[in-house]
Scaffold this motif. Sequence first.
Motif, PDB file in Angstrom:
ATOM      1  N   PHE A 144       0.816  -1.214   0.000  1.00 58.81           N
ATOM      2  CA  PHE A 144       0.000   0.000   0.000  1.00 58.81           C
ATOM      3  C   PHE A 144       0.850   1.264   0.000  1.00 58.81           C
ATOM      4  O   PHE A 144       0.382   2.347   0.337  1.00 58.81           O
ATOM      5  CB  PHE A 144      -0.938  -0.009   1.215  1.00 58.81           C
ATOM      6  CG  PHE A 144      -1.956  -1.112   1.150  1.00 58.81           C
ATOM      7  CD1 PHE A 144      -3.189  -0.899   0.559  1.00 58.81           C
ATOM      8  CD2 PHE A 144      -1.666  -2.374   1.647  1.00 58.81           C
ATOM      9  CE1 PHE A 144      -4.129  -1.916   0.483  1.00 58.81           C
ATOM     10  CE2 PHE A 144      -2.594  -3.404   1.569  1.00 58.81           C
ATOM     11  CZ  PHE A 144      -3.822  -3.173   0.986  1.00 58.81           C
ATOM     12  N   ASP A 176       0.141  -4.409   4.352  1.00 60.16           N
ATOM     13  CA  ASP A 176       0.409  -3.020   4.731  1.00 60.16           C
ATOM     14  C   ASP A 176       1.549  -3.018   5.733  1.00 60.16           C
ATOM     15  O   ASP A 176       1.339  -3.094   6.938  1.00 60.16           O
ATOM     16  CB  ASP A 176      -0.847  -2.403   5.334  1.00 60.16           C
ATOM     17  CG  ASP A 176      -0.626  -0.974   5.787  1.00 60.16           C
ATOM     18  OD1 ASP A 176       0.402  -0.382   5.405  1.00 60.16           O
ATOM     19  OD2 ASP A 176      -1.463  -0.444   6.534  1.00 60.16           O
ATOM     20  N   SER A 181      -2.107   2.075   4.862  1.00 55.98           N
ATOM     21  CA  SER A 181      -3.307   1.781   4.082  1.00 55.98           C
ATOM     22  C   SER A 181      -4.462   2.672   4.519  1.00 55.98           C
ATOM     23  O   SER A 181      -4.642   2.961   5.700  1.00 55.98           O
ATOM     24  CB  SER A 181      -3.703   0.308   4.253  1.00 55.98           C
ATOM     25  OG  SER A 181      -3.989   0.010   5.605  1.00 55.98           O
ATOM     26  N   SER A 182      -5.222   3.119   3.552  1.00 57.02           N
ATOM     27  CA  SER A 182      -6.422   3.923   3.787  1.00 57.02           C
ATOM     28  C   SER A 182      -7.573   3.232   3.086  1.00 57.02           C
ATOM     29  O   SER A 182      -7.359   2.394   2.200  1.00 57.02           O
ATOM     30  CB  SER A 182      -6.233   5.325   3.209  1.00 57.02           C
ATOM     31  OG  SER A 182      -6.138   5.255   1.791  1.00 57.02           O
ATOM     32  N   SER A 185      -7.062   3.544  -0.680  1.00 60.72           N
ATOM     33  CA  SER A 185      -6.034   2.703  -1.292  1.00 60.72           C
ATOM     34  C   SER A 185      -6.431   1.229  -1.259  1.00 60.72           C
ATOM     35  O   SER A 185      -6.119   0.465  -2.181  1.00 60.72           O
ATOM     36  CB  SER A 185      -4.680   2.902  -0.602  1.00 60.72           C
ATOM     37  OG  SER A 185      -4.711   2.481   0.750  1.00 60.72           O
ATOM     38  N   ILE A 186      -7.147   0.834  -0.223  1.00 60.47           N
ATOM     39  CA  ILE A 186      -7.615  -0.549  -0.123  1.00 60.47           C
ATOM     40  C   ILE A 186      -8.624  -0.838  -1.238  1.00 60.47           C
ATOM     41  O   ILE A 186      -8.514  -1.837  -1.954  1.00 60.47           O
ATOM     42  CB  ILE A 186      -8.236  -0.798   1.266  1.00 60.47           C
ATOM     43  CG1 ILE A 186      -7.145  -0.752   2.340  1.00 60.47           C
ATOM     44  CG2 ILE A 186      -8.966  -2.140   1.300  1.00 60.47           C
ATOM     45  CD1 ILE A 186      -7.674  -0.657   3.752  1.00 60.47           C
ATOM     46  N   ALA A 204      -6.064  -9.807   2.485  1.00 60.40           N
ATOM     47  CA  ALA A 204      -5.630  -8.543   3.085  1.00 60.40           C
ATOM     48  C   ALA A 204      -4.889  -8.784   4.389  1.00 60.40           C
ATOM     49  O   ALA A 204      -5.381  -9.493   5.272  1.00 60.40           O
ATOM     50  CB  ALA A 204      -6.835  -7.645   3.335  1.00 60.40           C
ATOM     51  N   LEU A 206      -3.830  -6.150   6.814  1.00 58.73           N
ATOM     52  CA  LEU A 206      -3.936  -4.716   7.053  1.00 58.73           C
ATOM     53  C   LEU A 206      -3.479  -4.354   8.457  1.00 58.73           C
ATOM     54  O   LEU A 206      -3.670  -5.121   9.406  1.00 58.73           O
ATOM     55  CB  LEU A 206      -5.396  -4.257   6.864  1.00 58.73           C
ATOM     56  CG  LEU A 206      -6.018  -4.552   5.493  1.00 58.73           C
ATOM     57  CD1 LEU A 206      -7.490  -4.188   5.501  1.00 58.73           C
ATOM     58  CD2 LEU A 206      -5.279  -3.797   4.399  1.00 58.73           C
ATOM     59  N   THR A 208      -3.672  -1.150  11.407  1.00 62.68           N
ATOM     60  CA  THR A 208      -4.686  -0.155  11.728  1.00 62.68           C
ATOM     61  C   THR A 208      -4.462   0.445  13.107  1.00 62.68           C
ATOM     62  O   THR A 208      -3.784  -0.142  13.954  1.00 62.68           O
ATOM     63  CB  THR A 208      -6.086  -0.801  11.668  1.00 62.68           C
ATOM     64  OG1 THR A 208      -7.086   0.192  11.928  1.00 62.68           O
ATOM     65  CG2 THR A 208      -6.235  -1.916  12.694  1.00 62.68           C
ATOM     66  N   LYS A 216     -11.433   0.216   7.160  1.00 68.17           N
ATOM     67  CA  LYS A 216     -10.520  -0.567   6.317  1.00 68.17           C
ATOM     68  C   LYS A 216     -11.121  -1.927   5.966  1.00 68.17           C
ATOM     69  O   LYS A 216     -11.037  -2.378   4.814  1.00 68.17           O
ATOM     70  CB  LYS A 216      -9.175  -0.738   7.022  1.00 68.17           C
ATOM     71  CG  LYS A 216      -8.439   0.578   7.232  1.00 68.17           C
ATOM     72  CD  LYS A 216      -7.048   0.376   7.783  1.00 68.17           C
ATOM     73  CE  LYS A 216      -6.318   1.706   7.918  1.00 68.17           C
ATOM     74  NZ  LYS A 216      -4.893   1.544   8.230  1.00 68.17           N
ATOM     75  N   ALA A 220     -12.197  -3.257   2.115  1.00 68.08           N
ATOM     76  CA  ALA A 220     -11.710  -4.501   1.507  1.00 68.08           C
ATOM     77  C   ALA A 220     -12.863  -5.446   1.199  1.00 68.08           C
ATOM     78  O   ALA A 220     -12.922  -6.035   0.114  1.00 68.08           O
ATOM     79  CB  ALA A 220     -10.702  -5.171   2.439  1.00 68.08           C
TER      80      ALA A 220
END
Length: 282
Positions: A144, A176, A181-182, A185-186, A204, A206, A208, A216, A220
């Motif tokens: 990401f 990530d 990651s936002s 972008s996800i 994913a 991710l 956070t 998020k 996804a």
Amino acid sequence: MTNVKLIECPRDAMQGRHEFIPTEVKVAYLQGLLACGFDTLDFGSFVSPKAIPQMRDTAEVVAGLDLSQTRTKLLAIVANRRGAVAALSHPEIDYLGYPFSVSETFQLRNTNASLADSLERVKQIQELTVAAGRKMVVYLSMGFGNPYGDPWNAEVVEQWVERLAALDITIFQLSDTIGVSSPASITYLFANLIPRYPELEIGAHLHTTPDTWREKVVAAAEAGCRRFDGAIRGFGGCPMARDELTGNMPTERLVEYFGSQATGVDTTQFAQSLEASLDVFR
């Protein structure tokens, strides 16, 4: 929503801790996780003990696990052929995971190999894995964005998915690595990749903060992702993250969002593992 695969990642939660967690403590904790109903347990790694001292007992850990009453599969991280051979010597291990960065700078830092060298490593590891009747999972780290100025966009990520899929890799985790990651972008990545590669499983991994997990996960899931990594209480995650509150995606949030029916997680057993985690990661 149904058929969401949850991959619990105690390896990711443990590996950065300086104080060594005794082998028997790891085994007991992992045994509880095996009763929860996760699809996969990312439990350890076969890498240099100098690089990741916490994981130096992975072989002893897998030998101590009782897998007779679980449907959960085991995944171990490897970084080269030697690690793959070691992991594959344990028939209990179903998946080998390889960290393949879309950032050349990070690949060199993380595995002491260029992207070209890493592609060759993946090819060698995949051949060994297929011959052993197992599967490989490629983690597209820095998926990401990266802090080095290396090129990043959906096309760069897709280029590597395409090249790696040509080696018959079928499972990818967009990772990530630094907590950038936002939701935008996800959505951008999964909405581009999943429809183009319906034959692949693209998941994913991710990171956070406590306040941004839901947006998020929603991004996804609405973009078609049905495979999620998590770590109980968000332990581990982002050694390079700019925000000290950034960690792994808390598994309990994934269970909360998707529900036990969609994930197959036994909420009673999971509650026990949540409680046990406080003793392991104190």
